[in-house]
Design an enzyme around this catalytic site. Sequence first.
Site, PDB file in Angstrom:
ATOM      1  N   MET A  30       1.536   6.520   5.438  1.00 54.84           N
ATOM      2  CA  MET A  30       1.260   6.134   6.826  1.00 54.84           C
ATOM      3  C   MET A  30       2.393   6.593   7.754  1.00 54.84           C
ATOM      4  O   MET A  30       2.454   6.170   8.910  1.00 54.84           O
ATOM      5  CB  MET A  30       1.077   4.623   6.933  1.00 54.84           C
ATOM      6  CG  MET A  30      -0.106   4.122   6.106  1.00 54.84           C
ATOM      7  SD  MET A  30      -0.808   2.594   6.730  1.00 54.84           S
ATOM      8  CE  MET A  30       0.584   1.497   6.605  1.00 54.84           C
ATOM      9  N   TYR A  33       8.773   8.248   8.032  1.00 60.97           N
ATOM     10  CA  TYR A  33       9.338   8.496   6.710  1.00 60.97           C
ATOM     11  C   TYR A  33      10.746   7.968   6.523  1.00 60.97           C
ATOM     12  O   TYR A  33      11.590   7.990   7.421  1.00 60.97           O
ATOM     13  CB  TYR A  33       9.299   9.999   6.409  1.00 60.97           C
ATOM     14  CG  TYR A  33       7.880  10.502   6.261  1.00 60.97           C
ATOM     15  CD1 TYR A  33       6.886   9.675   5.735  1.00 60.97           C
ATOM     16  CD2 TYR A  33       7.517  11.789   6.651  1.00 60.97           C
ATOM     17  CE1 TYR A  33       5.580  10.110   5.610  1.00 60.97           C
ATOM     18  CE2 TYR A  33       6.218  12.234   6.519  1.00 60.97           C
ATOM     19  CZ  TYR A  33       5.251  11.383   5.999  1.00 60.97           C
ATOM     20  OH  TYR A  33       3.955  11.821   5.882  1.00 60.97           O
ATOM     21  N   HIS A  37       9.572   7.657   0.836  1.00 59.20           N
ATOM     22  CA  HIS A  37       8.545   8.697   1.002  1.00 59.20           C
ATOM     23  C   HIS A  37       9.072  10.051   0.516  1.00 59.20           C
ATOM     24  O   HIS A  37       8.359  10.809  -0.135  1.00 59.20           O
ATOM     25  CB  HIS A  37       8.153   8.842   2.476  1.00 59.20           C
ATOM     26  CG  HIS A  37       7.523   7.626   3.085  1.00 59.20           C
ATOM     27  ND1 HIS A  37       8.163   6.856   4.026  1.00 59.20           N
ATOM     28  CD2 HIS A  37       6.305   7.054   2.899  1.00 59.20           C
ATOM     29  CE1 HIS A  37       7.358   5.872   4.404  1.00 59.20           C
ATOM     30  NE2 HIS A  37       6.234   5.954   3.727  1.00 59.20           N
ATOM     31  N   GLN A  61      -7.295  -0.691   6.872  1.00 60.98           N
ATOM     32  CA  GLN A  61      -6.516  -1.548   5.981  1.00 60.98           C
ATOM     33  C   GLN A  61      -5.686  -2.577   6.735  1.00 60.98           C
ATOM     34  O   GLN A  61      -4.909  -3.306   6.132  1.00 60.98           O
ATOM     35  CB  GLN A  61      -5.658  -0.710   5.027  1.00 60.98           C
ATOM     36  CG  GLN A  61      -4.521   0.047   5.675  1.00 60.98           C
ATOM     37  CD  GLN A  61      -3.882   1.008   4.690  1.00 60.98           C
ATOM     38  OE1 GLN A  61      -4.496   1.973   4.248  1.00 60.98           O
ATOM     39  NE2 GLN A  61      -2.632   0.758   4.320  1.00 60.98           N
ATOM     40  N   GLY A 147       4.178   4.844  -4.722  1.00 63.08           N
ATOM     41  CA  GLY A 147       5.438   4.137  -4.971  1.00 63.08           C
ATOM     42  C   GLY A 147       5.186   2.765  -5.571  1.00 63.08           C
ATOM     43  O   GLY A 147       4.205   2.099  -5.249  1.00 63.08           O
ATOM     44  N   LYS A 149       6.795   0.233  -4.878  1.00 62.37           N
ATOM     45  CA  LYS A 149       7.036  -0.827  -3.898  1.00 62.37           C
ATOM     46  C   LYS A 149       5.721  -1.558  -3.633  1.00 62.37           C
ATOM     47  O   LYS A 149       5.688  -2.778  -3.518  1.00 62.37           O
ATOM     48  CB  LYS A 149       7.579  -0.227  -2.599  1.00 62.37           C
ATOM     49  CG  LYS A 149       8.586  -1.106  -1.948  1.00 62.37           C
ATOM     50  CD  LYS A 149       8.272  -1.748  -0.643  1.00 62.37           C
ATOM     51  CE  LYS A 149       7.543  -1.027   0.376  1.00 62.37           C
ATOM     52  NZ  LYS A 149       7.112  -1.849   1.486  1.00 62.37           N
ATOM     53  N   ASP A 150       4.651  -0.780  -3.540  1.00 60.15           N
ATOM     54  CA  ASP A 150       3.316  -1.361  -3.358  1.00 60.15           C
ATOM     55  C   ASP A 150       2.662  -1.437  -4.739  1.00 60.15           C
ATOM     56  O   ASP A 150       1.693  -0.744  -5.018  1.00 60.15           O
ATOM     57  CB  ASP A 150       2.507  -0.493  -2.400  1.00 60.15           C
ATOM     58  CG  ASP A 150       3.174  -0.392  -1.041  1.00 60.15           C
ATOM     59  OD1 ASP A 150       2.776  -1.117  -0.138  1.00 60.15           O
ATOM     60  OD2 ASP A 150       4.130   0.411  -0.893  1.00 60.15           O
ATOM     61  N   GLN A 153      -1.026  -2.076  -5.004  1.00 63.00           N
ATOM     62  CA  GLN A 153      -1.801  -0.937  -4.525  1.00 63.00           C
ATOM     63  C   GLN A 153      -1.971   0.108  -5.630  1.00 63.00           C
ATOM     64  O   GLN A 153      -3.080   0.587  -5.889  1.00 63.00           O
ATOM     65  CB  GLN A 153      -1.094  -0.329  -3.312  1.00 63.00           C
ATOM     66  CG  GLN A 153      -1.653   0.996  -2.853  1.00 63.00           C
ATOM     67  CD  GLN A 153      -1.016   1.452  -1.559  1.00 63.00           C
ATOM     68  OE1 GLN A 153      -1.399   1.013  -0.488  1.00 63.00           O
ATOM     69  NE2 GLN A 153      -0.038   2.324  -1.648  1.00 63.00           N
ATOM     70  N   LEU A 184      13.261  -0.078   0.941  1.00 64.52           N
ATOM     71  CA  LEU A 184      12.978   0.683   2.155  1.00 64.52           C
ATOM     72  C   LEU A 184      11.519   0.480   2.544  1.00 64.52           C
ATOM     73  O   LEU A 184      10.634   0.466   1.694  1.00 64.52           O
ATOM     74  CB  LEU A 184      13.236   2.174   1.929  1.00 64.52           C
ATOM     75  CG  LEU A 184      14.677   2.603   1.686  1.00 64.52           C
ATOM     76  CD1 LEU A 184      14.763   4.131   1.606  1.00 64.52           C
ATOM     77  CD2 LEU A 184      15.590   2.104   2.779  1.00 64.52           C
TER      78      LEU A 184
HETATM   79  P1  AMP Z   1       3.388   3.790   3.361  1.00 67.80           P
HETATM   80  O1  AMP Z   1       3.648   4.962   4.257  1.00 67.80           O
HETATM   81  O2  AMP Z   1       4.313   2.644   3.592  1.00 67.80           O
HETATM   82  O3  AMP Z   1       1.932   3.400   3.286  1.00 67.80           O
HETATM   83  O4  AMP Z   1       3.764   4.261   1.894  1.00 67.80           O
HETATM   84  C1  AMP Z   1       3.321   5.487   1.378  1.00 67.80           C
HETATM   85  C2  AMP Z   1       3.728   5.580  -0.070  1.00 67.80           C
HETATM   86  O5  AMP Z   1       5.151   5.440  -0.145  1.00 67.80           O
HETATM   87  C3  AMP Z   1       3.161   4.453  -0.947  1.00 67.80           C
HETATM   88  O6  AMP Z   1       2.794   4.980  -2.201  1.00 67.80           O
HETATM   89  C4  AMP Z   1       4.318   3.491  -1.065  1.00 67.80           C
HETATM   90  O7  AMP Z   1       4.287   2.722  -2.244  1.00 67.80           O
HETATM   91  C5  AMP Z   1       5.487   4.445  -1.076  1.00 67.80           C
HETATM   92  N1  AMP Z   1       6.707   3.750  -0.683  1.00 67.80           N
HETATM   93  C6  AMP Z   1       6.925   3.042   0.450  1.00 67.80           C
HETATM   94  N2  AMP Z   1       8.167   2.493   0.442  1.00 67.80           N
HETATM   95  C7  AMP Z   1       8.731   2.868  -0.733  1.00 67.80           C
HETATM   96  C8  AMP Z   1       9.999   2.629  -1.340  1.00 67.80           C
HETATM   97  N3  AMP Z   1      10.939   1.886  -0.753  1.00 67.80           N
HETATM   98  N4  AMP Z   1      10.242   3.182  -2.546  1.00 67.80           N
HETATM   99  C9  AMP Z   1       9.285   3.920  -3.163  1.00 67.80           C
HETATM  100  N5  AMP Z   1       8.084   4.201  -2.647  1.00 67.80           N
HETATM  101  C10 AMP Z   1       7.806   3.675  -1.444  1.00 67.80           C
END
Ligand code: AMP
Length: 282
Positions: A30, A33, A37, A61, A147, A149-150, A153, A184
């Site tokens: 999303m 960055y 990311h 979502q 990642g 982190k989710d 998901q 992060l």
């Molecule tokens: P987002 O842009 O937040 O929807 O995240 C996009 C992708 O980046 C997803 O697969 C997240 O799990 C991953 N992601 C977000 N934050 C982190 C992080 N701190 N460490 C690893 N992956 C991350």
Amino acid sequence: MQILAAPQELSEQCLDWLAGGRTVALVPTMGYYHAGHEDLMRHARGIAERLVVSLFVNPAQFGPGEDLDAYPRDAGRDAAVAEACGADVLFMPKADAMYAPYHGTWVDAPDMAKKLCGRSRPLHFRGVCTVVLKLFLLSRANVAVFGNKDWQQQAIIRRMARDLNVPIRIETRPIVREADGLALSSRNVYLTPEERAQAPEICRGLSYAREMVNCGEKDATLLRKAVLGRWAERLPLGRLDYIEIVHPETLEPVSRVDSPALMACAVRLGKARLIDNILLFP
Ligand code: AMP
């Protein structure tokens, strides 16, 4: 790096690559960055010959009253980051290109989508699964990278890909953290300095539970209570959404850590709702 907005163009480009025998990796995001990311993109770059990064703040979502409009955006900087990380295509569709008028077909997410984050975000994973399946179909990627982190998901997306026989490999990457432990997140920009100062206590609480497990504690109720007690003292600005210990794949709650388990939480801190998790090994 090409920047594409039309789904059809992404589809044609990926078909071209695949017809030429190239492998394709996909990193759905999303935007806004950070190093988490970047890690996904660099990893994906290393495991396929072509890299598609998608940047789409997916309205489906977000629930009513959530931060869809406020979600941080910086497309110019993101494009530079994606290019530096080796993306061949940055796919940035408009919402009406992904959701045409009268869009009404959704992926019915598996039951595990009702647990953890799904309790306060009931349609969240339906939106995630739908957009991620669209991206899988458009890119026909060989591999997609998410990642940890989710965690919920990635567990749901693995299940969706398995259940629907989507011919794609899912890889996941460890959580990237600030030096003080805070995971992060694009949403960390919502934190005031005072909230930011307390935010690392989220991960410190989870690490504390891991230490207790390392010292032999296995009772999930006690582990949860220990973390909540710590947070009551050190994270007074935090409002708990949930903290649970679950099976890492099924996300079913466990009462004892007799095999590897996941401790996952969501905490509201000011305008931000922050999630984090840690694996516990008996
Ligand atoms: P987002 O842009 O937040 O929807 O995240 C996009 C992708 O980046 C997803 O697969 C997240 O799990 C991953 N992601 C977000 N934050 C982190 C992080 N701190 N460490 C690893 N992956 C991350």
